[in-house]
Enzyme design. Structure first.
Site, PDB file in Angstrom:
ATOM      1  N   GLY A   1      22.233   5.393   4.897  1.00  0.00           N
ATOM      2  CA  GLY A   1      20.806   5.149   5.072  1.00  0.00           C
ATOM      3  C   GLY A   1      20.383   4.722   6.452  1.00  0.00           C
TER       4      GLY A   1
ATOM      5  N   TYR B   1      13.153  -4.766   0.246  1.00  0.00           N
ATOM      6  CA  TYR B   1      12.511  -5.634   1.241  1.00  0.00           C
ATOM      7  C   TYR B   1      11.277  -4.945   1.822  1.00  0.00           C
ATOM      8  CZ  TYR B   1      11.602  -7.571   5.878  1.00  0.00           C
ATOM      9  OH  TYR B   1      10.986  -8.074   6.997  1.00  0.00           O
TER      10      TYR B   1
ATOM     11  N   THR C   1       6.502  -5.686   8.494  1.00  0.00           N
ATOM     12  CA  THR C   1       7.710  -5.064   9.043  1.00  0.00           C
ATOM     13  C   THR C   1       7.531  -3.564   9.177  1.00  0.00           C
ATOM     14  OG1 THR C   1      10.052  -4.594   8.609  1.00  0.00           O
ATOM     15  CG2 THR C   1       8.662  -4.934   6.687  1.00  0.00           C
TER      16      THR C   1
ATOM     17  N   LYS D   1       7.121  -5.857   1.273  1.00  0.00           N
ATOM     18  CA  LYS D   1       6.192  -6.104   2.373  1.00  0.00           C
ATOM     19  C   LYS D   1       5.004  -5.132   2.317  1.00  0.00           C
ATOM     20  CE  LYS D   1       8.016  -9.302   5.217  1.00  0.00           C
ATOM     21  NZ  LYS D   1       7.295 -10.396   5.874  1.00  0.00           N
TER      22      LYS D   1
END
Length: 320
Positions: free
Chosen positions: A278, A138, A114, A142
């Site tokens: 964010g 997340y 990602t 990754k």
């Protein structure tokens, strides 16, 4: 080639499995159906419903030419509320897969990574050499997997490629996007057109973009699948190559809503809300390296065409 597709009952995994079969490969799908759907697995694929960490070793012992690894937990907000689920479900599971790949001598691995690993980018479009500073668990999980893949390629001769991208959209015939918890903009907007929600929320309209709303990269799922096939072909022993995949331009939230209105003929009410904490103004990936080294170039870049494919799939699922 005989290929294992982990997470092949999910959105991107199912489309990639279908495209691999169309290209003449033998495909085995491994998925625990925690978020995927059994009827999303292409009929010509062998389907193994099992936990990846438990089943990968025995399965790969049959002999495979490569693995395409899509299986992952992928909800950003959830990753911050329940990080243990992501370190275990993404990182530990992937380490089990890597060890199974090493022990069985499986030569190739393509990892669906990602662009979230870059966090708040210093430049847009984002190149591969940009600093990796993920802002959520997340993305961090990754990135940890990418580091592990690099070390396995270097030490054990694995041929590996990671593909980093932002928003996938569109559909491939009967294979498309349907998440129990939907967080992606295009399917959320289409839910309004289908009467499944009253309005779409626009989080902030005072960003430094052309119309004040956030700009994001969108890649058609068919183009993404093509990139995975090309990555398989170009994987080199002892090397871990990383490629960003994107349109190079991106579309604003308002542009996406307007495209959905044009395609569906629905007014699609939009309600402006406060900014979300964010959210960067623009997230767009550069795909120049993928174009140069893989020969990959997105074929479906028209936003309305991307939406049209997603709309046809959404309508078919809703029985319209």
């Amino acid at each position: 080639m005989k290929l294992l597709v982990t997470g092949g009952a999910g959105y991107v995994g199912s489309v990639c499995a279908a495209r691999l079969v169309e290209a003449g490969h033998e495909v085995v799908v491994l998925d625990d159906l925690s978020t995927g759907h059994a009827d999303a697995v292409p009929e010509s694929c062998r389907f193994v419903q099992a936990d990846l960490a438990d089943a990968a070793g025995d399965l790969l012992a049959e002999g495979f030419d490569g693995v395409l690894h899509f299986a992952a937990k992928s909800l950003v907000a959830e990753s911050m509320l329940d990080p243990a689920k992501y370190w275990s479900g993404n990182v530990l599971t992937s380490l089990r897969l890597l060890e199974a790949v090493r022990q069985t001598g499986t030569p190739r691995l393509v990892f669906s990574s990602t662009a979230a690993v870059y966090g708040q980018p210093e430049q847009v479009p984002i190149p591969e050499e940009a600093p990796t500073r993920p802002t959520n668990t997340y993305g961090a999980s990754k990135l940890a997997i990418d580091h592990a893949i690099t070390s396995y390629a270097t030490a054990y001769g694995l041929s590996a490629v990671s593909l980093r991208y932002f928003n996938v959209a569109g559909a491939h015939g009967a294979f498309g996007e349907r998440h129990t918890t939907e967080t992606h903009l295009i399917p959320l907007v289409l839910q309004v057109a289908l009467g499944q929600r009253e309005a779409i929320h626009v989080y902030g309209e005072d960003y430094a973009t052309q119309d004040g709303t956030c700009v994001r990269d969108y890649i058609h799922v068919n183009d993404l699948a093509d990139a995975h096939l090309l990555a398989l072909e170009h994987a080199t022993a002892g090397t871990h190559r990383i490629y960003n995949l994107g349109s190079g331009t991106g579309f604003s939230v308002r542009e996406v809503i307007e495209a959905c209105r044009a395609v569906t003929g629905h007014p699609i009410p939009a309600e402006v809300k406060d900014r979300r904490s964010g959210d960067p103004a623009a997230l767009v990936a550069s795909s120049e390296l993928a174009q140069t080294e893989l020969g990959w170039k997105p074929q479906i870049t028209d936003l309305e065409q991307i939406v049209r494919d997603a709309w046809e799939f959404a309508r078919s699922r809703a029985g319209h």
